[in-house]
Write a protein that holds these residues in place. Structure first.
Motif, PDB file in Angstrom:
ATOM      1  N   LEU A 185      47.460  18.656  10.995  1.00  0.00           N
ATOM      2  CA  LEU A 185      46.327  18.118  10.253  1.00  0.00           C
ATOM      3  C   LEU A 185      46.863  17.243   9.131  1.00  0.00           C
ATOM      4  CD1 LEU A 185      43.237  18.099   9.713  1.00  0.00           C
ATOM      5  CD2 LEU A 185      43.611  20.021   8.155  1.00  0.00           C
ATOM      6  N   PHE A 186      46.507  15.962   9.164  1.00  0.00           N
ATOM      7  CA  PHE A 186      46.921  15.024   8.117  1.00  0.00           C
ATOM      8  C   PHE A 186      45.757  14.797   7.158  1.00  0.00           C
ATOM      9  CE2 PHE A 186      50.567  12.427  10.232  1.00  0.00           C
ATOM     10  CZ  PHE A 186      51.312  13.581  10.347  1.00  0.00           C
ATOM     11  N   ILE A 187      46.053  14.754   5.880  1.00  0.00           N
ATOM     12  CA  ILE A 187      45.066  14.412   4.856  1.00  0.00           C
ATOM     13  C   ILE A 187      45.497  13.079   4.254  1.00  0.00           C
ATOM     14  CG2 ILE A 187      43.951  15.100   2.703  1.00  0.00           C
ATOM     15  CD1 ILE A 187      44.545  17.995   3.408  1.00  0.00           C
ATOM     16  N   GLU A 188      44.708  12.034   4.475  1.00  0.00           N
ATOM     17  CA  GLU A 188      45.046  10.685   4.045  1.00  0.00           C
ATOM     18  C   GLU A 188      43.979  10.127   3.098  1.00  0.00           C
ATOM     19  OE1 GLU A 188      47.820   8.965   4.839  1.00  0.00           O
ATOM     20  OE2 GLU A 188      48.593  10.634   6.028  1.00  0.00           O
ATOM     21  N   THR A 233      37.987   9.158  -2.063  1.00  0.00           N
ATOM     22  CA  THR A 233      37.665   9.726  -0.751  1.00  0.00           C
ATOM     23  C   THR A 233      38.966   9.999   0.003  1.00  0.00           C
ATOM     24  OG1 THR A 233      37.480   7.560   0.324  1.00  0.00           O
ATOM     25  CG2 THR A 233      35.455   8.528  -0.585  1.00  0.00           C
ATOM     26  N   ILE A 234      38.914  10.956   0.910  1.00  0.00           N
ATOM     27  CA  ILE A 234      40.034  11.259   1.797  1.00  0.00           C
ATOM     28  C   ILE A 234      39.502  11.427   3.211  1.00  0.00           C
ATOM     29  CG2 ILE A 234      41.441  12.380   0.022  1.00  0.00           C
ATOM     30  CD1 ILE A 234      40.576  15.068   1.203  1.00  0.00           C
ATOM     31  N   ARG A 235      40.348  11.127   4.184  1.00  0.00           N
ATOM     32  CA  ARG A 235      39.981  11.340   5.585  1.00  0.00           C
ATOM     33  C   ARG A 235      41.013  12.246   6.226  1.00  0.00           C
ATOM     34  NH1 ARG A 235      36.606   9.304   9.252  1.00  0.00           N
ATOM     35  NH2 ARG A 235      36.010   7.494   8.009  1.00  0.00           N
ATOM     36  N   LEU A 236      40.538  13.164   7.054  1.00  0.00           N
ATOM     37  CA  LEU A 236      41.411  14.089   7.758  1.00  0.00           C
ATOM     38  C   LEU A 236      41.622  13.611   9.189  1.00  0.00           C
ATOM     39  CD1 LEU A 236      40.396  15.722   5.279  1.00  0.00           C
ATOM     40  CD2 LEU A 236      40.567  17.771   6.667  1.00  0.00           C
ATOM     41  N   PHE A 237      42.841  13.795   9.691  1.00  0.00           N
ATOM     42  CA  PHE A 237      43.186  13.407  11.049  1.00  0.00           C
ATOM     43  C   PHE A 237      43.792  14.603  11.770  1.00  0.00           C
ATOM     44  CE2 PHE A 237      43.232   9.573   8.545  1.00  0.00           C
ATOM     45  CZ  PHE A 237      42.629   8.626   9.360  1.00  0.00           C
ATOM     46  N   HIS A 238      43.281  14.886  12.952  1.00  0.00           N
ATOM     47  CA  HIS A 238      43.777  15.991  13.772  1.00  0.00           C
ATOM     48  C   HIS A 238      44.763  15.430  14.798  1.00  0.00           C
ATOM     49  CE1 HIS A 238      40.811  18.884  12.202  1.00  0.00           C
ATOM     50  NE2 HIS A 238      39.995  17.847  12.167  1.00  0.00           N
ATOM     51  N   ILE A 239      46.019  15.853  14.717  1.00  0.00           N
ATOM     52  CA  ILE A 239      47.070  15.371  15.611  1.00  0.00           C
ATOM     53  C   ILE A 239      47.221  16.357  16.761  1.00  0.00           C
ATOM     54  CG2 ILE A 239      49.393  14.449  15.708  1.00  0.00           C
ATOM     55  CD1 ILE A 239      47.652  13.210  13.495  1.00  0.00           C
ATOM     56  N   ARG A 240      47.137  15.855  17.973  1.00  0.00           N
ATOM     57  CA  ARG A 240      47.265  16.678  19.166  1.00  0.00           C
ATOM     58  C   ARG A 240      48.309  16.071  20.100  1.00  0.00           C
ATOM     59  NH1 ARG A 240      44.977  19.302  16.152  1.00  0.00           N
ATOM     60  NH2 ARG A 240      43.092  20.557  16.356  1.00  0.00           N
ATOM     61  N   PRO A 241      48.821  16.847  21.080  1.00  0.00           N
ATOM     62  CA  PRO A 241      49.830  16.275  21.986  1.00  0.00           C
ATOM     63  C   PRO A 241      49.308  15.085  22.779  1.00  0.00           C
ATOM     64  CG  PRO A 241      49.694  18.668  22.241  1.00  0.00           C
ATOM     65  CD  PRO A 241      48.532  18.251  21.400  1.00  0.00           C
ATOM     66  N   ASP A 242      48.005  15.087  23.077  1.00  0.00           N
ATOM     67  CA  ASP A 242      47.446  14.051  23.938  1.00  0.00           C
ATOM     68  C   ASP A 242      46.756  12.920  23.182  1.00  0.00           C
ATOM     69  OD1 ASP A 242      45.551  15.903  23.112  1.00  0.00           O
ATOM     70  OD2 ASP A 242      44.235  15.538  24.820  1.00  0.00           O
ATOM     71  N   THR A 243      46.331  13.164  21.926  1.00  0.00           N
ATOM     72  CA  THR A 243      45.587  12.131  21.209  1.00  0.00           C
ATOM     73  C   THR A 243      45.538  12.451  19.722  1.00  0.00           C
ATOM     74  OG1 THR A 243      43.551  10.816  21.264  1.00  0.00           O
ATOM     75  CG2 THR A 243      43.315  13.209  21.441  1.00  0.00           C
ATOM     76  N   ILE A 244      44.867  11.592  18.968  1.00  0.00           N
ATOM     77  CA  ILE A 244      44.625  11.796  17.543  1.00  0.00           C
ATOM     78  C   ILE A 244      43.129  11.652  17.309  1.00  0.00           C
ATOM     79  CG2 ILE A 244      44.991  10.877  15.212  1.00  0.00           C
ATOM     80  CD1 ILE A 244      47.754   9.963  16.089  1.00  0.00           C
ATOM     81  N   TYR A 245      42.548  12.619  16.610  1.00  0.00           N
ATOM     82  CA  TYR A 245      41.131  12.572  16.267  1.00  0.00           C
ATOM     83  C   TYR A 245      40.986  12.223  14.782  1.00  0.00           C
ATOM     84  CZ  TYR A 245      40.323  15.218  20.599  1.00  0.00           C
ATOM     85  OH  TYR A 245      40.280  15.641  21.906  1.00  0.00           O
ATOM     86  N   ALA A 246      40.175  11.205  14.488  1.00  0.00           N
ATOM     87  CA  ALA A 246      39.840  10.900  13.095  1.00  0.00           C
ATOM     88  C   ALA A 246      38.764  11.877  12.648  1.00  0.00           C
ATOM     89  CB  ALA A 246      39.354   9.466  12.976  1.00  0.00           C
ATOM     90  N   GLY A 247      39.070  12.669  11.635  1.00  0.00           N
ATOM     91  CA  GLY A 247      38.148  13.696  11.175  1.00  0.00           C
ATOM     92  C   GLY A 247      37.153  13.175  10.155  1.00  0.00           C
ATOM     93  N   THR A 248      36.622  14.102   9.379  1.00  0.00           N
ATOM     94  CA  THR A 248      35.559  13.802   8.435  1.00  0.00           C
ATOM     95  C   THR A 248      36.087  13.070   7.206  1.00  0.00           C
ATOM     96  OG1 THR A 248      34.491  15.839   9.173  1.00  0.00           O
ATOM     97  CG2 THR A 248      33.655  14.839   7.143  1.00  0.00           C
ATOM     98  N   LEU A 249      35.248  12.207   6.629  1.00  0.00           N
ATOM     99  CA  LEU A 249      35.549  11.542   5.357  1.00  0.00           C
ATOM    100  C   LEU A 249      34.941  12.383   4.235  1.00  0.00           C
ATOM    101  CD1 LEU A 249      36.787   8.907   4.140  1.00  0.00           C
ATOM    102  CD2 LEU A 249      34.443   8.000   4.119  1.00  0.00           C
ATOM    103  N   PHE A 250      35.793  12.848   3.323  1.00  0.00           N
ATOM    104  CA  PHE A 250      35.347  13.701   2.222  1.00  0.00           C
ATOM    105  C   PHE A 250      35.548  13.001   0.888  1.00  0.00           C
ATOM    106  CE2 PHE A 250      36.501  17.013   5.391  1.00  0.00           C
ATOM    107  CZ  PHE A 250      35.309  17.725   5.403  1.00  0.00           C
ATOM    108  N   HIS A 251      34.764  13.432  -0.087  1.00  0.00           N
ATOM    109  CA  HIS A 251      34.997  13.001  -1.463  1.00  0.00           C
ATOM    110  C   HIS A 251      36.041  13.914  -2.106  1.00  0.00           C
ATOM    111  CE1 HIS A 251      31.947   9.881  -1.933  1.00  0.00           C
ATOM    112  NE2 HIS A 251      31.150  10.624  -1.179  1.00  0.00           N
ATOM    113  N   TRP A 252      36.869  13.307  -2.938  1.00  0.00           N
ATOM    114  CA  TRP A 252      37.915  14.029  -3.649  1.00  0.00           C
ATOM    115  C   TRP A 252      37.391  14.447  -5.015  1.00  0.00           C
ATOM    116  CZ3 TRP A 252      42.320  16.127  -2.166  1.00  0.00           C
ATOM    117  CH2 TRP A 252      43.239  16.555  -3.131  1.00  0.00           C
TER     118      TRP A 252
END
Length: 267
Positions: free
Chosen positions: A200-203, A210-229
């Protein structure tokens, strides 16, 4: 000069971080130039350590293609790191160092390492191939992160050997324990089975605070939710929980998947 006359279409995505920019570029390049996009990025797929224990003469190998048959652990940022891990694993478990030598089992001559007691020596039948496969499985479990049981057992054996005044045996066990410490290097922290490659990346987000979370998987990458910091603990827990439900298709791992993995490892 004017690009208007030669540009038919412009593809762009607003990114909040350097890492997201590299990822979006990779996805766009793969979509637009599916045949040559690997040559358009500055990184290579990560290395993995593979083992197919069912082969007639099973052995570990470093590969950049974990789609081959067998189990794989990693990732390693470079082949050099993978080979260093491989060598440490061979030393720690007294595995056969030469595939050519292994292919002579059980009718070949004992190698120099076998004569020094640093190889289980399946080549001359000192250990059966079934028992050697069991040793390979133990080594694979250790490489995949299950390290405490072996370290605890060896520490107990060393204590017992010392208590019975078998100091040479105790010294040999201590040497092996010292070799196992080589796996505690920070560069090996991410090493795990391929199917467990879930990060799980927090960028930084695209707008202020704001920050966006990214879920890293062996087959793909999912762009997660955009949150306020700042991010609330409950929000992070919810995103992590939702990440566990994201599908992983191990059969769909391809060259693009491996470049995504490499991008995550490089970060």
């Amino acid at each position: 000069g004017q690009l208007r006359d030669i540009v038919r279409h412009a593809s762009w995505v607003r990114c909040g971080s350097t890492w997201e920019t590299h990822w979006r570029y990779l996805e766009l390049a793969a979509a637009i130039w599916p045949k040559r996009y690997p040559s358009m990025v500055s990184w290579k797929p990560p290395a993995w350590l593979g083992l197919d224990v069912e082969k007639p003469f099973p052995h570990f190998r470093v590969t950049r293609n974990p789609r081959d048959a067998g189990c794989h652990v990693g990732p390693f940022l470079s082949n050099r790191d993978g080979e260093a891990f491989h060598k440490s694993l061979i030393d720690a478990f007294s595995l056969c160092r030469s595939v050519a030598c292994l292919r002579q089992a059980p009718n070949g001559p004992k190698c120099n390492y076998g004569q020094m007691g640093r190889c289980l020596s399946p080549v001359d039948g000192s250990i059966s191939m079934d028992d050697y496969r069991a040793a390979l499985r133990d080594a694979l479990d250790f490489a995949a992160g299950d390290r405490a049981p072996l370290q605890t057992r060896l520490a107990d054996e060393m204590t017992q050997a010392a208590a019975t005044l078998a100091f040479e045996d105790a010294a040999a066990i201590k040497t092996r324990l010292d070799r196992l410490k080589e796996f505690d290097q920070p560069r090996y922290d991410p090493v795990a089975p391929l199917e467990a490659f879930r990060w799980l990346f927090i960028e930084r987000g695209v707008s202020a605070n704001t920050i966006r979370l990214f879920h890293i998987r062996p087959d793909t990458i999912y762009a997660g939710t955009l949150f306020h910091w700042p991010l609330e603990a409950e929000q992070l827990e919810s995103e992590v929980a939702s990440g566990h439900t994201l599908p992983v298709d191990m059969d769909s791992i391809d060259a693009l998947s491996l470049l995504r993995c490499a991008l995550a490892v490089r970060h």
